[in-house]
Each structure stands twice: as C-alpha cells, then as structure tokens.
Design an enzyme around this catalytic site. Structure first.
Site, PDB file in Angstrom:
ATOM      1  N   ASP A  95      65.291 -14.580  -4.737  1.00 41.60           N
ATOM      2  CA  ASP A  95      65.867 -13.271  -5.047  1.00 41.60           C
ATOM      3  C   ASP A  95      66.890 -12.793  -4.023  1.00 41.60           C
ATOM      4  O   ASP A  95      67.870 -12.137  -4.386  1.00 41.60           O
ATOM      5  CB  ASP A  95      64.754 -12.235  -5.188  1.00 41.60           C
ATOM      6  CG  ASP A  95      63.954 -12.417  -6.468  1.00 41.60           C
ATOM      7  OD1 ASP A  95      64.579 -12.586  -7.526  1.00 41.60           O
ATOM      8  OD2 ASP A  95      62.714 -12.396  -6.413  1.00 41.60           O
TER       9      ASP A  95
ATOM     10  N   TYR B  13      60.347  -7.171 -11.250  1.00 41.07           N
ATOM     11  CA  TYR B  13      59.563  -6.823 -10.059  1.00 41.07           C
ATOM     12  C   TYR B  13      60.288  -5.815  -9.180  1.00 41.07           C
ATOM     13  O   TYR B  13      61.510  -5.849  -9.050  1.00 41.07           O
ATOM     14  CB  TYR B  13      59.273  -8.074  -9.218  1.00 41.07           C
ATOM     15  CG  TYR B  13      57.868  -8.611  -9.391  1.00 41.07           C
ATOM     16  CD1 TYR B  13      56.776  -7.955  -8.837  1.00 41.07           C
ATOM     17  CD2 TYR B  13      57.630  -9.778 -10.106  1.00 41.07           C
ATOM     18  CE1 TYR B  13      55.487  -8.449  -8.990  1.00 41.07           C
ATOM     19  CE2 TYR B  13      56.349 -10.285 -10.265  1.00 41.07           C
ATOM     20  CZ  TYR B  13      55.281  -9.615  -9.702  1.00 41.07           C
ATOM     21  OH  TYR B  13      54.009 -10.106  -9.854  1.00 41.07           O
TER      22      TYR B  13
END
Length: 692
Positions: free
Chosen positions: A319, A405
């Site tokens: 990420d 998330y």
C-alpha cells in the site's frame, strides 16, 4: 529540440523563485509545487506529459547535519518529480532546483510503473460501467444492464501479472453491487475481475473463474445508524460525553513544522508516500541536547491474501509503495478522528495537470492523559507516604484509506523518553463471493451469506535512521537466557539464575533476525562510543515489538519476491541517502525479480554495520483470520511497538514531571494536609473525590 528546451528552461528560471520555507525539511509549499511543475512543463515543452509525483527531495543526511550542528551552508531546495509522457513506456523522473527554477537531473525508466494516485483510481469505476464486456458479465451475474450505476469497484494495483508485465499501466477492478447508493457493496461481491489500462482508460481483459456465481440475493449488510435502527429497532442510549479540556492550553510548542514538547524536539514532515516522517529527533537532557534519531517513518507495507485460487494471488497490495500513505490520507475531523485541543497540519500534492491540491488537516497533533507515569506508596505508615505522577503523551497522527481498509497511525511521545507507534486497523474486509453450496475454508471465513473473507496479513516496514548520542551506531539482539550452569553448580547453586544475552551485529548477515517469543527477544540500537556512568553500558534505545508474525507466503513466491524485506523481523544495512524504500523506488507491477531494494542492500551480507551509520528496518504486523464480528465494519485492531531508552539516562527522566500528589515520610509524620492537583475528578455516584 534540445535548444528549445534550454530556452524554455531559462525562461522559467527568469521568473521569481518561490519563497523558501524556514526549515530545509519542510514539505513543498503549494507555491513550490506550482513552480516545480511549471519548470518541468517548460523543460518538456512540446510533449504531452502528466504528473504522478512532485515532492521534496530531502537534503542529504551529511549536508543537513553540517547545516544544523556545524554552521554549514543551507542545503539546496530540490523538488523530485515523476511524470508520464503520452505514448511512451515507463516514467521520467528528475530533480528541479527551486532556487534557479531549472531541471538539474532527469532520466527515463522504461520498465517501471509509478504509484497509483487518487485521480487514477477515481476514473476506473466509470471505465468498467461503460464497457460492453463488463456489462455482459454483470448480466450473467444477475444484474440488469440498466443497473450498471449500481455496480462499483475497488481499483487495486494489479500487483504483477506476467501476461502484461510492465508494458501497460494496469489496475485490477474488484467488482461489487449495491442495490442502493447507501449500501455496503462488500456483502455483494461479483465473481469476475476486469483489468483496466489506467492511461488508455479502457478494459483490456476480464478474468473469469471456471465456476460462475450469481450475485447474492441476501439483503445488504449495512452499518450506518439508519440501517442499524432497521435491524435492531434502536441505537443504544447515547453515553454521557467524556470531554477533553485543557483550559490553560497545550504544553507543546510548534514553530512551523518543528515540535517542542517535554524535552523532545523534532521535525514533522509529510510526503505522498510515507505520510508522516519524523526527523531530527532529540532530547534536552538538563541542558544537554542529545540526538536520538535522524529520521523515522513507515517505509513500506504488504497485505498478502491467502487464497491460492486465481486471480487472488494478485491480492498482495504494497500500500505505501503502490498507493502512498500520503496520497490516500484522510482530512481529519475535529472531535471525531481527533479529540481534545488539536493542532493540524495540511498536506500538499500535485494533480496530473501539475496544479497543487491540498488535503486539509492531514496530520493531527494533540495531547492525551496516559494514566500513571509512576507511583510508590509506603506500607509502613498505612500508605500515607506516597508519590503519584500521571503521564501526558503527545500524539502525532494520520489516517489513510487503502480501498477497503483504514490505517490509523499514531506516533506517541512519552514523558519517560520513550516513543511508541500505535496502529489501529479498521474499515471493511476485502470480500469475494461464495456460491450457495460452497465452503469458505480453509483459506477464508464465511462472514455473511455468500460472502467469503480471505485470510490475510498486514506487514509493515519501519525504517529507523538512528543517531543515538551522535554518529557511529550499532545494533544488537537481546534474549532472556537461563544460566548455562546447572542446578547445584557453584555458579548456579539454586538454579534460579538468568541473564540478558546481547549479540551485537557485526555484519548485515548477522542482523537478519526474527522475533523469538521464547526468549522475549528485543533489539538494541546503541552508541558503542559512549558509556552510561552508572551501568557502564552504552546508551541505547530498545525496540520492544512482539507482534512480528512471519511472512506466510512461500520463499520464491510472488509475494516473497516483491517484499524482500518481509522475510525477517530485522534487517540492518549500512546507511546511504537513497536507501528509503525496501521494495524499490517504483513498486507497481514489479515482478520481484532482479536485485533492488532490500535484496540489493543486503547483498552478500558481508558489509560492516558495527559503529557506523546504519539503517534499521523492522517488520511487524498481524495475521488476520476473519470472523463474523469483523463484518460488515471491522472494530479497530491494535498493533503497537515501542522504542524506549535503556542506559541513555542516569535515572528515570520523568522524575521532574510535576506530581499529582506527593507526601514524604516526614510530612506524613507531621500530618501535613495536601490535596491533589486534580480538581475535576469526582466520585461517580456521590460527593466529590477524596483529598488523595
């Protein structure tokens, strides 16, 4: 053409340079971003370019220290850029000198792809909704063609797919269905996966499973208050408010981006990739300003999913390197994301056109009560002799969203000299559709009808650039060991002896260690050239981190190759200015092959890392086996680690904190009356709190 570029660059340089911030580590201002992009546009005049990244190129470590501590010159102010040129493979990257407004470095990298920006992600949904082949697959899944506005997707980096390599800039679209715009799509995943060309804005392929599954007919699993009232009849009665007040104001001081608080002083930076960066961290030890860390940040992370079925092997987002903790950061809300008396810092980036964009309130800074700092009472006078000191902590935080998330990052400074990193994982599980007669196990969990949440890990890489009491640092593993001498021996007559075994890393290979719960392993970063006058041991900061699961993907797998840092809890390498990102500078669509990032830095493992400038990388995180309690919205899952001083001070550094209550033995004998400093606490059900 080259002459035209030179003329254009000189014309840009003739315009006024933007005002320089007070501190060389301050992020680029909006004026600096605009000046940098204008300079790059002039340099590439006549070419169709778009901007991917414009950020501060931080000064070299040596140049910064010479300026800060030795009266050296102010380091040059440089902007690093990454651009895409229409019709050309890969990227171009380089540097702009913001004083002269000139491009001083540029190079073409044809076999890499750059980070995905919010703009890149936002265009993907419309692309798939209008693609005839995607519409056909939606109809086969049970969604009418006239309901494509109810089809949503989470655009993910493709990771790596050998069918396309790095030739095209790709995303994989994880597709979902909402019956209403307020629905949570994650309870209605679809079974196919379009592959989208980011630059061409078109679907180039659709991955379709061998077994087809229709969209779920079950009601959406929603979670907003209106949905909960429909489910359970009413929300819980609202709890009485817990107010955080500081009537006399905060105890921290901000000068631009430089923080001073309770003897700590440090710079708060922020960039597109790492998000918060803490630099030049020092501690004022009764007038002696002692350096601790030159720079600390989260440098990478990976979220590998555990389903072996195609194409789920592609679900292993790095990420930070593929989306950016800065690019995906949330604007924070007063009283919600942060509570109390708050100071915010904004973040500034460039859009594709080269215009500055601002994320308001990207960084939250505030203080919190942190319970007891220390306490002792004496039983000899019925505990009348007592010293109680409560702790205050300083929290520097951000929250970023990576698709489903949320990552809540809290850098915590404590009055005992420790620094803690707390991470709270929340948001929504990534889901895939289950057929009516399918079982989820063993690679996932059925968290709702027709919903499979796959097993996954969240592994982070903490990059520490230490300066414990100055330059020339070392690192060691510390293990609790039982005495090697047997019970009844002269050295261990009663069999109760144990000690801390400290193994100093001499070479890079020595440092490649993992957490050992059996020995309570921790790691020391220390200055071997200094000695604590009491303990005789070198001043150090100890890394205490117990949430260090091993990477579960097999050695040689795509996941393991793309995260060469994740195979060990600790990797220590010699310092170099460009050793920032352990999966490499440009992560998207990297196959994991070749020598780059941590794999390059480790080399054959023979380089010296003892009593020199080092970089300490720590891998930590959690392994998540989902459960129904994690759905449809996951309660925050905590992860924490601490850097705490050991042999750095000659006594508890918090002893000079004003106590909440102090009564010496002599005062207790004289029955001296003392009250606590706290005048707001009271009994819950009667009267006011006692005097002690």
């Amino acid at each position: 053409m080259e002459r035209l570029r030179q003329i254009a660059s000189q014309a840009t340089a003739a315009s006024a340079a933007p005002a320089r911030p007070a501190h060389p580590l301050d992020p680029l201002s909006t004026a600096e971003i605009k000046a940098a992009t204008n300079t790059v546009k002039s340099y590439f005049a006549g070419k169709k370019i778009s901007f991917n990244t414009v950020t501060l190129r931080e000064p070299a470590r040596k140049a910064y220290i010479q300026w800060k501590e030795q009266g050296g010159p102010l380091p040059p102010r440089l902007a690093y850029y990454v651009i895409l040129e229409a019709g050309k493979p890969g990227v171009k990257e380089g540097l702009v000198d913001l004083a002269s407004l000139s491009v001083i470095e540029t190079r073409a990298l044809e076999t890499v792809q750059p980070i995905l920006t919010v703009e890149d992600l936002c265009s993907t949904e419309e692309v798939i909704r209008n693609d005839p082949a995607v519409i056909e697959q939606c109809v086969l899944s049970g969604i009418p063609a006239n309901e494509m506005h109810k089809v949503y997707c989470d655009p993910w980096t493709i990771g790596y797919d050998e069918r396309w390599g790095t030739g095209k800039r790709l995303q994989q679209a994880l597709v979902y269905y909402r019956s209403d715009e307020d629905d949570s799509q994650y309870s209605h995943p679809l079974d196919f996966c379009p592959i989208v060309d980011t630059e061409e804005k078109k679907v180039i392929f659709i991955d379709i499973p061998n077994r087809r599954r229709k969209v779920s007919k079950h009601k959406h699993a929603n979670f907003y208050p209106k949905h909960m009232i429909e489910k359970v009849g009413a929300m819980r009665p609202e709890a009485p408010p817990i107010n955080v007040t500081q009537p006399e104001g905060v105890s921290f001081k901000m000068t631009g981006n430089v923080m001073e608080w309770s003897n700590f002083k440090f710079h708060i930076g922020f960039n597109y990739r790492e998000g918060i960066v803490l630099s030049d961290v020092s501690y004022n030890d009764h007038g002696n300003v002692r350096p601790i860390f030159h720079r600390i940040s989260l440098s990478e992370m990976i979220v590998p999913y555990g389903s072996p079925e195609f194409p789920h092997q592609r679900k292993h987002a790095l990420d930070i390197g593929e989306y950016g903790a800065g690019y995906m950061t949330n604007p924070l809300s007063l009283g919600c994301d942060c509570k109390g008396v708050i100071h915010y810092l904004d973040a500034h980036f460039s859009d594709r056109a080269g215009d500055p964009i601002t994320v308001k309130n990207a960084v939250c800074i505030h203080e919190e009560d942190d319970g007891l700092l220390f306490k002792h009472s004496d039983f000899r006078d019925n505990f009348a002799t007592s010293l109680v000191t409560r702790a205050t902590k300083l929290v520097v935080s951000q929250i970023f969203t990576a698709a489903n998330y949320e990552y809540c990052l809290y850098w915590v400074f404590m009055q005992d000299g420790a620094i803690r990193l707390d991470i709270r994982l929340t948001g929504i599980l990534n889901t895939y559709i289950l057929g009516d007669d399918e079982e989820a196990g063993p690679w996932g969990t059925r968290v709702y009808p027709n919903v499979n949440a796959h097993n996954h890990q969240h592994l982070f890489s903490l990059r520490i650039d230490p300066r414990i009491d100055g330059d020339g640092n070392s690192a060691a593993a510390c293990d609790a060991k039982s005495s090697p001498y047997p019970l009844g021996s002269p050295e261990n007559m009663y069999g109760n002896a144990f000690y801390s075994e400290k193994t100093t890393f001499k070479t890079v290979k020595d440092s490649l260690t993992n957490y050992e719960s059996a020995t309570g392993r921790s790691w020391d970063i220390f200055n071997p050239n200094k000695v604590n006058p009491y303990s005789g041991k070198p001043p150090s900061y100890k890394l205490v981190s117990t949430q260090c699961p091993p990477l579960l993907a097999k050695e040689g797998s795509l996941v393991a190759k793309r995260a060469p840092w994740a195979s060990h809890s600790v990797n220590v390498v010699p310092y170099k200015d460009n050793r920032l990102y352990p999966s490499g500078d440009h992560v998207p669509q990297w196959s994991g092959d070749g020598v780059r990032g941590m794999r390059e830095w480790i080399g054959d493992g023979s380089e010296n890392i003892d009593n020199t400038d080092i970089l300490f990388f720590h891998t930590f995180g959690i392994t998540h086996f989902p459960a129904p309690e994690d759905f449809p919205l996951m309660p925050a899952e905590p992860i924490t680690l601490m850097l705490r001083p050991r042999h750095f001070f000659t006594e508890n550094p918090g002893l000079d904190i004003q106590p909440s209550y102090a009564m010496t033995t002599s005062e207790a004998k004289r029955a001296v009356h003392k009250e606590t400093k706290d005048k707001t606490s009271r009994l819950a059900f009667e009267g006011s709190c006692c005097g002690k």
